[in-house]
Scaffold this active site. Structure first.
Site, short mmCIF file in Angstrom:
data_model
loop_
_atom_site.label_atom_id
_atom_site.label_comp_id
_atom_site.label_asym_id
_atom_site.label_seq_id
_atom_site.Cartn_x
_atom_site.Cartn_y
_atom_site.Cartn_z
N LYS A 210 41.34 36.09 38.45
CA LYS A 210 40.69 36.20 37.14
C LYS A 210 41.26 37.41 36.41
O LYS A 210 41.31 38.51 36.96
CB LYS A 210 39.18 36.36 37.31
CG LYS A 210 38.50 35.13 37.91
CD LYS A 210 36.99 35.31 37.97
CE LYS A 210 36.31 34.07 38.52
NZ LYS A 210 34.83 34.20 38.56
N ASP B 291 37.61 32.52 42.62
CA ASP B 291 38.80 33.26 43.05
C ASP B 291 38.69 33.71 44.51
O ASP B 291 39.47 34.56 44.95
CB ASP B 291 39.02 34.47 42.16
CG ASP B 291 37.80 35.41 42.12
OD1 ASP B 291 36.69 34.97 42.50
OD2 ASP B 291 37.96 36.57 41.70
N ASP C 140 29.99 44.42 51.45
CA ASP C 140 29.78 43.59 50.26
C ASP C 140 28.95 42.35 50.59
O ASP C 140 29.10 41.75 51.65
CB ASP C 140 31.16 43.17 49.72
CG ASP C 140 31.08 42.45 48.40
OD1 ASP C 140 30.51 43.02 47.46
OD2 ASP C 140 31.60 41.33 48.32
N GLU D 190 25.03 45.90 50.98
CA GLU D 190 24.69 45.42 49.64
C GLU D 190 23.67 44.30 49.82
O GLU D 190 24.00 43.14 49.95
CB GLU D 190 25.91 44.90 48.88
CG GLU D 190 25.53 44.54 47.44
CD GLU D 190 26.57 43.72 46.71
OE1 GLU D 190 26.44 43.58 45.49
OE2 GLU D 190 27.49 43.19 47.35
#
Length: 370
Positions: free
Chosen positions: A46, A124, A157, A186
C-alpha cells in the site's frame, strides 16, 4: 517512547536517529519501543512505502534503516544512556511475498482456492497458521536472534486477536531462556497477563479520554473505570496508557484533534492512574499537530524542545520521583471525591503520598501534590 524512525530523521535511518537519543533521554524516557525494523513486502504494497507491519524477513533490517551493524550501534547507544530497547514483533502475519510464503506455504491460513485469508482490509499481508508447531519454533528462533543481540523485549502486534494459548507457549519457553525480558501486548484481554505478558494496552481508558472535550466522560464514569480495571487485572499488571500512538495519530487524528483543550488533563491521568505505564509517541514531546502518513515517508516538522517538552518532562520527573505512581509497585489507591465533576484521588506506597485532582470539564484544570 514509541520511536518511528521513518518520521523522526531526515535520513530515516539508525545513524540519523542516534543523534536524537540524548534528547529523548533528557525527556525522562526509560524504554524505547522501536517500530518494525524488518524489510517491508512489495507484493500488494500500500502506497510507496508500504506498511511496517508487512515484514518479508524476521532476521534482516529494512535496508532503508541501514545495516545490522547500524542497528547494533543504535542499541549500544540506547544502553549506554541507561535506557532499554524493545522491538515491534509481528507474529500474526508476514507480507504476501515473504520468504516463508514461498518456502513454507503450509505455514499460512488460506482459502479453499489457495489464496490468503484476508483480515479486515489488510490486503497487504499473509496470515500465519498459528497452530503450526514448525512455524512456532521458527518464530522463537527468530526472536532469539534479536534477544541474543541484546534487545530487552518485544511489543507484540495484534496480540489480543491471536490465541492466548499461542502466547502462553511462546513466552513460557523464551522466559526460561531469557529471564527479565519485557513483553507488551497490543491487546486488552486480562488473560494476556496470565499468558505471560507484563503489559497490555489500556484501550478502554484511551477511548474514554478521547471523549473528555465533548463531555462524554465525567468524574463518576472514570472512577467506575478505575474500579473495574482493578477487578479485572492482576495487581502487578502494567497497563500502557496513552493519548496518542502510531495508529491513533495516522487514522484517528492527533491528540489535539481528538482531545482538544483536554489533552493536558488526559495526559496527567495517563501518568497517575493505578497500573499506568505511560507511553509517548514520536512527535508528542514537541506537541506536533501533524498526522503522519502511514504508507508514505513523512518527516516530523520540528524537533525543537518547547513548552510541550517541558510539560512531559515535568510529568516524567513526578513519575520517577514517586514510587507510589509506579505500575507493579503494589501502591494503594484511594478515591477522595468526584464532586463538581473533578476526580480527586490519592496514591500511596510506604511514606510516599501523591494526591491528584483533575477537572473533567473545561477549563480541565489539574493539580498533582506530593
Amino acid at each position: 517512547y514509541e520511536l518511528n524512525i521513518q518520521t523522526l530523521t531526515e535520513g530515516h535511518d539508525f545513524r540519523g536517529v542516534i543523534n536524537d537519543l540524548d534528547r529523548i533521554k533528557a525527556l525522562g524516557v526509560d524504554v524505547i519501543w522501536l517500530m518494525p525494523i524488518h524489510p517491508i513486502g512489495v507484493l500488494e504494497r500500500k502506497g510507496s512505502l508500504g506498511s511496517y507491519y508487512a515484514p518479508r524477513n524476521y532476521r534482516e533490517i529494512n535496508p532503508e534503516f541501514g545495516t545490522l551493524e547500524d542497528f547494533d550501534a543504535f542499541l549500544a547507544e540506547v544502553h549506554r544512556l541507561g535506557m532499554k530497547l524493545i522491538i515491534d514483533w509481528v507474529a500474526n502475519h508476514t507480507s504476501p511475498d515473504s520468504e516463508w510464503a514461498g518456502a513454507h506455504p503450509e505455514w499460512f491460513r488460506r482459502n479453499e482456492d489457495g489464496s490468503f485469508v484476508v483480515q479486515y482490509d489488510w490486503t497487504d499481508i499473509a496470515p500465519l497458521d498459528l497452530t503450526n508447531e514448525e512455524m512456532q519454533a521458527e518464530i522463537r528462533d527468530c526472536m532469539r536472534f534479536w534477544l541474543d543481540r541484546g534487545v530487552d523485549g518485544f511489543r507484540c502486534d495484534v496480540a489480543g486477536e491471536m490465541p492466548v494459548e499461542y502466547w502462553q507457549e511462546q513466552i513460557s519457553i523464551l522466559r526460561k531462556e531469557y529471564p527479565g525480558k519485557y513483553w507488551l501486548a497490543e491487546g486488552e484481554k486480562p488473560e494476556l497477563h496470565t499468558a505471560g505478558f507484563d503489559a497490555t494496552y489500556s484501550w478502554e481508558l484511551h477511548h474514554m479520554l478521547n471523549g473528555m472535550d465533548e463531555g462524554k466522560v465525567n468524574a463518576d464514569s472514570l472512577a467506575a473505570y478505575i474500579e473495574r480495571n482493578a477487578q479485572k487485572y492482576p495487581a502487578d499488571a502494567f497497563r500502557m496508557t496513552f493519548i496518542t500512538n502510531h495508529d491513533e495519530n495516522s487514522w484517528a487524528g492527533t491528540e489535539f484533534e481528538r482531545l482538544g483543550a483536554a489533552w493536558k488533563a488526559a495526559a496527567v491521568l495517563c501518568w497517575t492512574l493505578p497500573m499506568s505505564q505511560p507511553l509517548m509517541y514520536t512527535g508528542q514531546l514537541v506537541g506536533m499537530d501533524h498526522r503522519f502518513q502511514f504508507f508514505e515517508k513523512d518527516t516530523m516538522p520540528s524537533r525543537e524542545w518547547n513548552c510541550c517538552s517541558d510539560f512531559y518532562k515535568w510529568l516524567n520527573d513526578i513519575y520517577h520521583n514517586n514510587p507510589a505512581l509506579w505500575a507493579g509497585s503494589g501502591s494503594t489507591f484511594e478515591l477522595l471525591s468526584t464532586d463538581n465533576n473533578t476526580l480527586r484521588f490519592r496514591r500511596s506506597l510506604g511514606g510516599n503520598l501523591v494526591e491528584v485532582s483533575v477537572q473533567m470539564e473545561a477549563p480541565f484544570a489539574f493539580e498533582i501534590s506530593y
